[in-house]
Design an enzyme around this catalytic site. Structure first.
Site, mmCIF file in Angstrom:
data_model
loop_
_atom_site.group_PDB
_atom_site.id
_atom_site.type_symbol
_atom_site.label_atom_id
_atom_site.label_comp_id
_atom_site.label_asym_id
_atom_site.label_seq_id
_atom_site.Cartn_x
_atom_site.Cartn_y
_atom_site.Cartn_z
ATOM 1 N N HIS A 138 -53.593 17.961 1.809
ATOM 2 C CA HIS A 138 -53.186 17.130 2.100
ATOM 3 C C HIS A 138 -54.512 16.269 2.675
ATOM 4 O O HIS A 138 -54.480 14.964 1.976
ATOM 5 C CB HIS A 138 -52.360 16.584 2.668
ATOM 6 C CG HIS A 138 -50.747 16.503 2.167
ATOM 7 N ND1 HIS A 138 -50.559 17.770 1.579
ATOM 8 C CD2 HIS A 138 -49.406 15.875 2.202
ATOM 9 C CE1 HIS A 138 -48.694 17.497 1.449
ATOM 10 N NE2 HIS A 138 -48.836 16.631 1.512
ATOM 11 N N ASP A 159 -7.145 -7.240 -4.404
ATOM 12 C CA ASP A 159 -6.780 -5.598 -6.036
ATOM 13 C C ASP A 159 -7.719 -6.397 -7.415
ATOM 14 O O ASP A 159 -7.669 -5.630 -7.816
ATOM 15 C CB ASP A 159 -5.494 -5.413 -5.873
ATOM 16 C CG ASP A 159 -5.355 -4.202 -4.173
ATOM 17 O OD1 ASP A 159 -6.458 -3.805 -4.230
ATOM 18 O OD2 ASP A 159 -3.883 -3.969 -4.559
ATOM 19 N N GLN A 185 0.541 -1.152 -0.438
ATOM 20 C CA GLN A 185 0.080 -0.459 -0.183
ATOM 21 C C GLN A 185 0.666 0.702 0.385
ATOM 22 O O GLN A 185 0.397 1.865 -0.634
ATOM 23 C CB GLN A 185 -0.586 0.068 1.347
ATOM 24 C CG GLN A 185 -1.813 -1.137 0.705
ATOM 25 C CD GLN A 185 -2.318 -1.268 0.237
ATOM 26 O OE1 GLN A 185 -3.774 -0.345 -0.985
ATOM 27 N NE2 GLN A 185 -2.754 -2.437 -0.849
ATOM 28 N N GLU A 229 -10.104 1.501 5.317
ATOM 29 C CA GLU A 229 -10.201 0.676 3.344
ATOM 30 C C GLU A 229 -9.795 -0.831 3.626
ATOM 31 O O GLU A 229 -10.719 -1.668 3.012
ATOM 32 C CB GLU A 229 -9.324 1.133 2.905
ATOM 33 C CG GLU A 229 -9.290 0.863 1.449
ATOM 34 C CD GLU A 229 -8.245 1.763 0.197
ATOM 35 O OE1 GLU A 229 -9.027 1.803 -0.996
ATOM 36 O OE2 GLU A 229 -7.521 2.415 0.518
ATOM 37 N N HIS A 230 -8.445 -1.852 3.938
ATOM 38 C CA HIS A 230 -8.164 -2.617 3.572
ATOM 39 C C HIS A 230 -7.879 -3.465 4.960
ATOM 40 O O HIS A 230 -7.058 -2.879 5.777
ATOM 41 C CB HIS A 230 -7.042 -2.741 2.760
ATOM 42 C CG HIS A 230 -7.065 -2.510 1.414
ATOM 43 N ND1 HIS A 230 -6.659 -1.841 1.044
ATOM 44 C CD2 HIS A 230 -7.617 -3.083 0.140
ATOM 45 C CE1 HIS A 230 -7.069 -1.025 0.006
ATOM 46 N NE2 HIS A 230 -7.825 -1.868 -0.545
ATOM 47 N N HIS A 284 1.947 2.924 -3.842
ATOM 48 C CA HIS A 284 0.806 3.658 -3.989
ATOM 49 C C HIS A 284 0.970 4.918 -4.334
ATOM 50 O O HIS A 284 1.041 6.041 -5.108
ATOM 51 C CB HIS A 284 -0.644 3.450 -3.586
ATOM 52 C CG HIS A 284 -1.563 2.448 -3.926
ATOM 53 N ND1 HIS A 284 -1.718 2.079 -5.567
ATOM 54 C CD2 HIS A 284 -1.664 0.484 -3.175
ATOM 55 C CE1 HIS A 284 -2.591 0.718 -5.249
ATOM 56 N NE2 HIS A 284 -2.449 0.374 -4.348
#
Length: 424
Positions: free
Chosen positions: A412, A353, A251, A319-320, A254
């Site tokens: 109404h 992934d 990660q 996230e992961h 990235h």
């Protein structure tokens, strides 16, 4: 890699992707320009930012055929197998429309309808992301979306990466345009002479793409404003330090703002992983990026026990999340907040992934506390169906009218009562 006391503040949160005032202004001006001048504005920005002058934005069939010629047959086969896995997983998420009939004749239900059109943004720049194509397009296809448009920035030769074009064709994309950045988001949100507007935009991008998606939201739907990638690894002393370090770095490479965190009750593992990270960093092609990420956003949290480690993971809402512990599956019920959960030594994050099938478009920056991975529901909308019977209105009309008058909405109430009076 720094080892942090568990008593310290734990968070994966970084600043929200709001950008600077200057970046916001640039994006707003680009969007306004594209809305006003259409293709002419797209050409101007493509020449300015991508350094290429295009007479047409559409990718012709010839370029797709050439892309297949540039890729190894083995890679095309891998793309097809990954696509099959992703398709199979998302087909299991499909839900039917439904109706129920009450004793008084009332029929209530929910009608599920695919979106008419979706635009998928695929990043360009220094890398090609065919996996991003598959993960965004295939769920839309499975959901029943008829028109899927892909946009991606061209290189200086006016082409898109061959791997991206192959993935797009295998996923079933029929409209592909060579345009990127905020101008691409504006084009698919509002339409130009050559690109018709869509109803929803998905896919990652740089800060300008993220800001453009934020700006057009409301006129079209978007998937999310995704931040830099992140991973948390929950491990005990049964985990191998070299494998944990490799996963953390997967990660970190990235983005300089990517987060990589180990949470463990084992000080011995923590120290071994810290050493392994430093040794493996030296051998990475993207060493500079990964080094900055580890230095600024990497951490190892050492806890008293595994229960405390799980508490920290739930605070992080990553996230992961990898769970590399003895009997890891038994911990699944205790994990409340994570975008994707990888259990066991052989479930390394890259498996998700690229190949396993679940979507890799995941909530970041703590938003896994309340949001989910990209899925079939993101490409469908739901309509309530209400068929009230005469008996149901007779039985409940006075209650409905009273409720309406409590809110001060006389019309109404009268809309119900006129039907009751007409049937007397």
């Amino acid at each position: 890699m720094k080892i942090v006391k568990v008593s310290d503040q734990v968070s994966l949160k970084r600043s929200i992707e709001t950008g600077t005032f200057e970046q916001q202004s640039i994006v707003k001006n680009i969007i306004a320009d594209v809305r006003t001048h259409g293709d002419a504005a797209l050409r101007t920005y493509t020449e300015k930012f991508d350094r290429v002058n295009l007479s047409s934005f559409s990718v012709p069939e010839k370029e797709i055929e050439e892309a297949y010629g540039q890729m190894k047959d083995s890679f095309v086969a891998i793309v097809r197998e990954a696509a099959d896995n992703i398709r199979s997983f998302h087909e299991k998420q499909l839900r039917p429309s439904w109706m129920t009939t009450e004793e008084n004749g009332t029929i209530l239900g929910q009608k599920i309808t695919p979106l008419d059109s979706v635009g998928v943004y695929v990043p360009g720049g220094t890398a090609a992301y065919p996996s991003s194509v598959l993960m965004n397009v295939i769920p839309a296809k499975v959901a029943g979306v008829k028109r899927i448009v892909m946009v991606s920035p061209p290189n200086v030769h006016g082409k898109l990466p061959a791997a991206v074009l192959v993935a797009a064709r295998e996923a079933g994309v029929e409209e592909i345009y060579k345009v990127g950045g905020a101008q691409a988001i504006a084009a698919i949100a509002y339409g130009t002479e050559s690109i018709a507007a869509v109803d929803k935009i998905t896919g990652p991008g740089n800060i300008f793409v993220a800001l453009a998606k934020r700006e057009v939201f409301g006129d079209v739907d978007i998937d999310m404003i995704a931040g830099p990638s992140e991973i948390a690894i929950l491990a005990d002393d049964t985990a191998r330090a070299d494998e944990v370090a490799a996963d953390l770095l997967s990660q970190a490479e990235h983005d300089p703002r990517a987060c990589s965190v180990l949470v463990t009750p084992s000080l011995e593992l923590a120290e071994a992983v810290s050493l392994e990270v430093e040794q493996q960093l030296a051998l990475l092609p993207r060493k500079e990026i990964a080094t900055r990420s580890i230095a600024d956003y990497g951490a190892i949290y050492v806890t008293v026990d595994l229960d405390e480690a799980i508490d920290i993971v739930n605070q992080l809402a990553p996230e992961h999340l990898e769970v590399i512990t003895e009997n890891g599956l038994e911990l699944l019920g205790k994990i409340r907040h994570a975008g994707a959960i990888f259990i066991g030594r052989y479930s390394s994050e890259p498996v998700g992934d690229y190949f396993a099938g679940p979507n890799h478009v995941l909530p970041t920056n703590g938003t896994a506390r309340f949001s989910s991975p990209l899925n079939i529901d993101d490409f469908q909308k739901k309509s309530s169906v209400i068929i009230y019977s005469k008996k149901a209105l007779t039985d409940n009309g006075a209650k409905i009218a009273e409720f309406a008058r409590m809110e001060g909405l006389e019309a109404h109430a009268r809309a119900v009562e006129i039907r009751l009076n007409n049937d007397k």
